[in-house]
Design an enzyme around this catalytic site. Structure first.
Site, short mmCIF file in Angstrom:
data_model
loop_
_atom_site.label_atom_id
_atom_site.label_comp_id
_atom_site.label_asym_id
_atom_site.label_seq_id
_atom_site.Cartn_x
_atom_site.Cartn_y
_atom_site.Cartn_z
N GLU A 176 39.53 40.28 60.02
CA GLU A 176 39.59 40.26 58.42
C GLU A 176 38.80 39.03 57.90
OE1 GLU A 176 40.23 40.89 55.55
OE2 GLU A 176 41.80 42.35 55.22
N ARG A 234 52.79 35.27 53.14
CA ARG A 234 51.69 34.45 53.48
C ARG A 234 50.56 34.47 52.87
NH1 ARG A 234 48.08 38.10 55.86
NH2 ARG A 234 48.76 39.94 56.98
N ASN A 250 46.90 35.99 52.39
CA ASN A 250 45.98 37.14 52.80
C ASN A 250 44.57 36.84 52.57
OD1 ASN A 250 46.05 39.57 53.97
ND2 ASN A 250 45.77 40.82 52.38
N ASN A 274 44.53 41.34 47.93
CA ASN A 274 43.70 41.71 48.63
C ASN A 274 42.10 41.42 48.33
OD1 ASN A 274 43.04 42.58 51.47
ND2 ASN A 274 44.78 44.14 51.52
N ASP A 281 41.52 47.93 50.93
CA ASP A 281 41.85 46.60 51.53
C ASP A 281 41.05 45.41 51.11
OD1 ASP A 281 42.23 44.48 53.55
OD2 ASP A 281 43.17 45.96 55.07
#
Length: 304
Positions: free
Chosen positions: A17, A111, A113, A162, A215
């Site tokens: 990511e 958390r 991202n 995201n 995403d």
């Protein structure tokens, strides 16, 4: 269109990511979230370096710091930390905690991202639930960190914070909350709050089992968006002003997580993927795409 998709060597990340192209280093930085690792692809060497961050379990994004060589801001659980890494060593260290959010007990399941710097070098990073049902509660928030240490909430009531992208020329900000199955466009006055959102791309289907999960996100120099789909094998290139799909880029892996423009001419699209839920190889590979006849914009570093 004749484009070419190729894997980067030794580029595996179980949950890759947060790709960031550093022009000065001619390197792509990204993370392996659940391994707490930083990775760097060196364009000149055609080689990927891996580094475990000491004491960090969840490294959700990495952005270089302006004017500080080998220093990065990294998402670490609900903290953002400053990390030192020479880009080669197999271990890296946390220098200090930059800031921490959502300290209350109910948010221990959250958390950070995705995170990126806007064109003025301000860090935007958002949280999500990662323990239990990620779609159950909208406990996430999108934050902005400004030079000097000011942290503010840009958006609350977020499910899975995201993808992020900006069009500085048109004063637009693009944001993905995965649980909405949409890409939203906001008027973005750099000195004020976000304006009213407009949906520019919708992946919601009538049957929830068919929903693709939007995403990560990037933008090219002409303002077109490139939207990664988790569980979709695909990056969609769309024109946000019309919502029209201009191109579908298909991959041999199912879980496409994000993308960033890089290379000497910013005309190579680098794409991270995931191997979660026992996905078979080549899942988790990072790819480069050439021949797209498009190019990106320089990515901003964080100003501290």
């Amino acid at each position: 269109m004749s484009y070419k998709i190729e894997p980067l060597p030794n580029s595996y990340a179980h949950l890759g990511e947060g790709p960031h192209w550093d022009i000065e280093k001619q390197s792509l930085y990204y993370v392996d979230i659940e391994a707490g690792k930083l990775l760097r692809y060196d364009y000149q060497e055609d080689k990927v370096y891996h580094s475990k961050i000491e004491g960090v379990d969840l490294a959700s994004f990495v952005v270089p710091i302006e004017g500080q060589n080998d220093k990065f801001v990294v998402g670490d659980g609900r903290r953002v930390v400053v990390v030192s890494w020479d880009g080669i060593s197999e271990t890296s260290k946390v220098d200090r905690v930059l800031f921490e959010v959502q300290p209350d007990e109910q948010y221990v399941v959250n958390r950070f991202n995705d995170g990126k710097a806007d064109p003025r070098g301000r860090l935007f990073a958002g949280t999500m639930r990662y323990v239990g049902d990620e779609f159950k509660d909208r406990w996430g928030e999108l934050y902005k960190y400004e030079k000097g240490g000011k942290v503010s909430v840009v958006k609350s009531d977020v499910g899975i914070s995201n993808g992020l992208a900006w069009n500085e020329q048109l004063k637009k900000f693009y944001f993905i909350d995965t649980t909405d199955y949409e890409v939203k466009e906001y008027d973005y006055d750099f000195d004020a709050s976000l304006g009213k959102p407009k949906v520019v791309f919708n992946l919601r289907k009538s049957n929830p089992k068919d929903n693709l999960l939007p995403d990560g996100l990037t933008i090219d120099s002409e303002g077109n968006l490139y939207i990664a789909t988790f569980n979709g094998h695909t990056i969609y290139k769309i024109n946000p002003s019309t919502g029209k799909v201009l191109l579908e880029i298909k991959f041999p892996t199912k879980q496409i997580t994000s993308a960033a423009w890089g290379g000497p001419n910013l005309d190579i699209l680098y794409v991270t993927t995931s191997a979660k839920f026992d996905q078979p190889a080549p899942a988790g590979t990072t790819y480069k795409i050439t021949g797209l006849r498009a190019k990106g914009l320089p990515m901003s570093k964080v100003q501290l």
